[in-house]
Design an enzyme around this catalytic site. Structure first.
Site, short mmCIF file in Angstrom:
data_model
loop_
_atom_site.label_atom_id
_atom_site.label_comp_id
_atom_site.label_asym_id
_atom_site.label_seq_id
_atom_site.Cartn_x
_atom_site.Cartn_y
_atom_site.Cartn_z
N ASP A 215 0.81 -1.23 0.00
CA ASP A 215 0.00 0.00 0.00
C ASP A 215 0.84 1.28 0.00
O ASP A 215 0.36 2.33 0.41
CB ASP A 215 -0.94 0.01 1.20
CG ASP A 215 -0.20 -0.08 2.53
OD1 ASP A 215 1.05 -0.18 2.51
OD2 ASP A 215 -0.86 -0.05 3.58
N CYS A 274 -4.67 4.12 2.85
CA CYS A 274 -6.04 3.84 3.26
C CYS A 274 -6.32 4.30 4.68
O CYS A 274 -7.45 4.67 5.02
CB CYS A 274 -6.33 2.35 3.13
SG CYS A 274 -6.32 1.74 1.42
#
Length: 345
Positions: A215, A274
């Site tokens: 990520d 996120c």
């Protein structure tokens, strides 16, 4: 037919007295030569004619030559390595487990065997890695290595469906591989509790395919460099809020790499993780499942993969679109003429 009886008597005598086959053939050949010569000399002692005995001798020579040729070919054939263990047979349990794959025309038995022989590296066991690991294990991918240096936390469980509440604090790589082995005991799942760096070329080269579910741009860039140097295809997924994307980076086979599409890191705040931007729980499941789908297709040779294409999914509006991607000759990672860069075939 005296000559025929003579040859039969010689053959029977050689068999009774255990005469070596080579010697017996030599005696029979000498007798045949004597019979032919007697006919040519006008002595009809052995019956028949010179032409008939020559034809019979020619047929016998052809048969012997054929047998000798077979023996020569067998002698030159590569011996079977008795010490090597044959590949394990497919069990009844595996036939039942993979029955829905076996009846698919695009996969079938040969495709399932390719899955069983495959070696796959999954980098990141988080939101994207969870469905990837579960579906690859369920599909019967033989050897799966899961690399992740993080531990399970309560905030992961909204979307990382491979973990349970009682696994908080455990290493993600270890917990994920345990879940994979519990799901399918026929696969070999190995935890690697660390990150993958750009210099992990030898590790990457031991695998047939890499799937990146990390990520951060820095992690993706390092994995991309290692895959380009090793010549191993890389299936990459990314998610943010309601949207996700999937593609295959494979410059060794003419496709682009990550640096071809994204040569520089995004500006600070432009692509927040996120934890800052948020993500809808099912989105990693959708995108991760697409990554697993592309992995199964790539390993079995089914359908058309995403090399040279990127699939973009919009969960908020239920839309998806496909865009074309291309390799850049001046790419700083895979461009032609660069040291360590892969070249298109």
């Amino acid at each position: 037919m005296t000559g025929v009886w003579l040859l039969a008597a010689i053959a029977a005598g050689g068999w009774v007295f255990g005469l070596p086959r080579r010697w017996l053939l030599a005696v029979l050949a000498l007798a045949w030569v004597g019979i032919v010569l007697s006919h040519l000399a006008g002595i009809g002692l052995f019956g028949g004619s010179a032409r008939g005995w020559l034809v019979a001798g020619g047929l016998a020579a052809l048969i012997l030559a054929y047998r000798a040729g077979l023996s020569w070919l067998r002698a030159r054939a590569l011996p079977v390595d008795q010490a090597a263990s044959p590949p394990p047979a497919v069990s009844d349990a595996e036939l039942d487990r993979y029955a829905r794959h076996l009846v698919l025309r695009e996969i079938g038995g040969p495709g399932q065997m390719r899955l069983r022989d495959a070696r796959v590296l999954v980098v990141g066991a988080g939101g994207l890695g969870s469905p990837v690991c579960l579906y690859l294990a369920a599909a019967g991918v033989g050897r799966i290595t899961v690399a992740d240096d993080d531990t399970v936390s309560l905030s992961n469980l909204q979307r990382q469906v491979i973990f349970r509440s009682d696994q908080q604090g455990q290493g993600k790589a270890q917990a994920a591989t345990a879940a994979m082995r519990a799901l399918n005991p026929h696969v070999q799942a190995t935890p690697l509790p660390r990150r993958i760096a750009a210099d992990d070329v030898e590790l990457v080269a031991e695998h047939d395919l890499v799937l990146d579910g990390t990520d951060s741009f820095a992690a993706r860039e390092a994995i991309n460099r290692a895959c380009v140097a090793a010549g191993v295809p890389l299936i990459a997924g990314a998610i943010a809020q309601w949207e996700g994307q999937v593609t295959i980076y494979d410059p060794a086979r003419g496709g682009p790499c990550l640096a071809c599409l994204f040569p520089t890191a995004p500006a600070p705040g432009l692509a927040p993780p996120c934890a800052e931007a948020g993500v809808i729980g099912p989105l990693p499941g959708v995108v991760g499942s697409l990554m697993a789908m592309e992995a199964v297709k790539h390993l079995t040779g089914a359908g058309q993969g995403l090399r040279g294409r990127m699939l973009i999914f919009d969960g908020l509006y239920g839309e998806s679109r496909m865009i074309g991607t291309a390799r850049r000759p001046d790419c700083p990672v895979c461009g032609s003429g660069l040291e360590g860069g892969a070249s298109a075939p």
